[in-house]
Design an enzyme around this catalytic site. Structure first.
Site, PDB file in Angstrom:
ATOM      1  N   TYR A  18       0.831  -1.210   0.000  1.00 28.71           N
ATOM      2  CA  TYR A  18       0.000   0.000   0.000  1.00 28.71           C
ATOM      3  C   TYR A  18       0.862   1.254   0.000  1.00 28.71           C
ATOM      4  O   TYR A  18       0.599   2.212   0.741  1.00 28.71           O
ATOM      5  CB  TYR A  18      -0.953  -0.010   1.207  1.00 28.71           C
ATOM      6  CG  TYR A  18      -1.720  -1.317   1.329  1.00 28.71           C
ATOM      7  CD1 TYR A  18      -2.763  -1.613   0.448  1.00 28.71           C
ATOM      8  CD2 TYR A  18      -1.369  -2.270   2.278  1.00 28.71           C
ATOM      9  CE1 TYR A  18      -3.432  -2.818   0.520  1.00 28.71           C
ATOM     10  CE2 TYR A  18      -2.035  -3.483   2.351  1.00 28.71           C
ATOM     11  CZ  TYR A  18      -3.072  -3.750   1.469  1.00 28.71           C
ATOM     12  OH  TYR A  18      -3.724  -4.951   1.543  1.00 28.71           O
ATOM     13  N   ASP A 251     -14.196 -16.772   5.830  1.00 22.41           N
ATOM     14  CA  ASP A 251     -12.789 -16.413   5.619  1.00 22.41           C
ATOM     15  C   ASP A 251     -12.147 -16.339   7.004  1.00 22.41           C
ATOM     16  O   ASP A 251     -12.302 -15.349   7.714  1.00 22.41           O
ATOM     17  CB  ASP A 251     -12.709 -15.082   4.867  1.00 22.41           C
ATOM     18  CG  ASP A 251     -11.276 -14.611   4.662  1.00 22.41           C
ATOM     19  OD1 ASP A 251     -10.365 -15.194   5.275  1.00 22.41           O
ATOM     20  OD2 ASP A 251     -11.086 -13.641   3.901  1.00 22.41           O
TER      21      ASP A 251
HETATM   22  C1  LIG Z   1      -4.832 -11.100   5.097  1.00 21.70           C
HETATM   23  C2  LIG Z   1      -6.180 -11.555   4.712  1.00 21.70           C
HETATM   24  C3  LIG Z   1      -6.452 -12.037   3.413  1.00 21.70           C
HETATM   25  C4  LIG Z   1      -5.417 -12.053   2.321  1.00 21.70           C
HETATM   26  O1  LIG Z   1      -4.335 -12.882   2.589  1.00 21.70           O
HETATM   27  P1  LIG Z   1      -2.947 -12.674   1.807  1.00 21.70           P
HETATM   28  O2  LIG Z   1      -2.093 -13.807   2.269  1.00 21.70           O
HETATM   29  O3  LIG Z   1      -2.433 -11.320   2.207  1.00 21.70           O
HETATM   30  O4  LIG Z   1      -3.251 -12.737   0.352  1.00 21.70           O
HETATM   31  C5  LIG Z   1      -7.737 -12.476   3.150  1.00 21.70           C
HETATM   32  N1  LIG Z   1      -8.705 -12.461   4.101  1.00 21.70           N
HETATM   33  C6  LIG Z   1      -8.463 -12.025   5.356  1.00 21.70           C
HETATM   34  C7  LIG Z   1      -9.563 -12.057   6.363  1.00 21.70           C
HETATM   35  C8  LIG Z   1      -7.208 -11.538   5.696  1.00 21.70           C
HETATM   36  O5  LIG Z   1      -6.991 -11.067   6.940  1.00 21.70           O
END
Ligand SMILES: *Cc1c(COP(=O)(O)O)cnc(C)c1O
Length: 430
Positions: A18, A251
């Site tokens: 960023y 997620d």
């Molecule tokens: C960090 C994160 C991602 C992305 O992961 P990267 O390894 O940076 O690509 C996706 N979802 C959540 C909730 C995250 O905290």
């Protein structure tokens, strides 16, 4: 090259997260790390040892140079660091998949390995789209989420990130148009908000024919704003998904592996998703690896199609070195000590941070598991806040109006006190 030369080459050549290119300010050089600490060259203070309040963005749950993880890495290097996964397999991946399935909630029986969290989310979304396509329901190709989320920086995850934080207006017409509910009402312990529950019900009902899946971060929204919500909303989403033939993706990339006080955040709600993404702490922060787990139902849907294969296969899929270290990280977690550590850290963060609630410029203080957040009533002056935290002995990386910590689980009470003092110092100058 001397220090000044290294930092100038970094500033003019190496892109940071960023960041602008070239960067207006130099980054700080890290020379080594061990336990909960990183050794950093600070322009004002020289070489300093700092408690890593970030655990390298949620991931280094066991700290640095952990003997069990180091040994797993060395042992695996003596066998092979990588081999392709097409047509070949290996023990580190087999054991890791089996263990993830065992640890995961519900019936998440299949594991797709990838190289990062964002790719794990890409794969989760593709699984759901292909599931409905294969079942002859091609109209189900949109995703519902709530605002304030973060799911990664690649294209499909960006479409379900918070539309403002994700700067959707930059990409209008390019990102898939998803369905957004409002930000979930704040507070893990707050009474569920009936109007919000009604909003979730009506959005899912209205778009059910077009929805492939609902995707959310359970219990805690991370990089989208460090907010906590009542797990009751997750039970609502589970019921709505079942009622309307929509899949549910959790997620757990930030929340997984103990961070919120449960091994997976879904456990706070007592339910399981159809698809789950993990990453970040999967390898204890040693190497980049993600995984997407799904139920037999999701896999069977894909297999029923004219094209029965999942159309994905990263070059470094199931990297043996990363998988061996992930297994070692699970060995350390298997001792169960993380649970008492996270509870102890939660208490330390509460006692260290709650006095800040009355400090000038502070809008909110919140703690859940090994996550502590101080939200200001204005955007943080990142340079001033970082320098103040370093002078107080900790590494922090604030963003927007948020100064937060996600410390390694092995932090001592003294190290947690150093972190909370550093947050106080940062808040005072930010
Ligand atoms: C960090 C994160 C991602 C992305 O992961 P990267 O390894 O940076 O690509 C996706 N979802 C959540 C909730 C995250 O905290």
């Amino acid at each position: 090259m001397d220090l000044a030369g290294l930092l100038e080459t970094d500033r003019s050549t190496v892109w940071h997260p960023y960041a602008a290119m070239p960067a207006p300010d130099p980054a700080r050089l890290v020379t080594s790390a061990s336990g909960a600490c990183i050794d950093v060259v600070d322009p004002a203070l020289g070489l300093v040892r700092l408690v890593d309040g970030m655990a390298s963005w949620w991931s280094a749950v066991h700290g640095y140079r952990h003997p069990v993880l180091d040994r797993a890495a060395t042992d695996q290097l003596g066998k092979m660091s990588h081999v392709m996964f097409g047509g070949l397999t290996h023990e580190p991946a087999i054991h890791l998949a089996e263990r993830l399935v065992e640890l995961a909630p519900g019936d998440l029986a299949h594991v797709f390995f990838s190289d990062s969290g964002s790719v794990a989310v890409e794969v989760a979304m593709k699984m759901c789209l292909q599931h409905w396509l294969s079942l002859g329901r091609p109209s189900k190709r949109r995703f519902l989420t709530w605002r304030g989320g973060y799911h990664g920086d690649t294209w499909s995850p960006m479409s379900v990130c918070d539309p403002e934080g994700g700067m959707h207006h930059h990409w209008s017409g390019l990102l898939a148009q998803q369905v957004f509910a409002d930000v979930p009402p704040a507070g893990f312990d707050a009474e569920p908000d009936e109007a919000y529950r009604a909003q979730l019900r009506s959005l899912v009902a209205a778009d059910a024919d077009d929805l492939a899946a609902i995707i959310v971060e359970p219990v805690m929204q991370g990089a989208g704003g460090m907010r906590f919500h009542n797990p009751a909303y997750l039970r609502d989403l589970r019921a709505l998904a079942d009622e309307h033939d929509v899949l549910l993706i959790f997620d757990e990339i930030a929340t997984g592996f103990g961070r919120t006080g449960a091994f997976f955040a879904a456990e706070h709600a007592g339910i399981a998703p159809d698809v789950m993404c993990v990453g970040k702490a999967l390898t204890g922060g040693y190497l980049s690896m993600g995984a997407t787990l799904c139920t037999p139902r999701v896999a069977a849907g894909i297999a029923a199609g004219e094209v029965p294969v999942l159309a994905h296969g990263p070059t470094f899929m199931a990297n043996p070195l990363a998988a061996a270290i992930a297994n070692a990280s699970l060995d350390v977690l298997d001792t169960g000590a993380w649970s008492a550590d996270v509870a102890r850290i939660e208490a330390g963060l509460r006692s260290g941070l709650s006095p800040l609630a009355d400090a000038p410029g502070v809008a909110d203080v919140r703690v859940l598991g090994a996550v502590g957040v101080v939200q200001l009533d204005h955007d943080v002056d990142v340079a001033a806040a970082t320098a103040a935290a370093i002078a107080a002995g900790a590494w922090l990386r604030p963003f927007r109006d948020l100064i937060y910590t996600t410390p390694p689980f092995l932090c001592t009470d003294e190290e947690i006190a150093t972190i909370t003092a550093a947050i106080a110092a940062a808040a005072a100058v930010a």
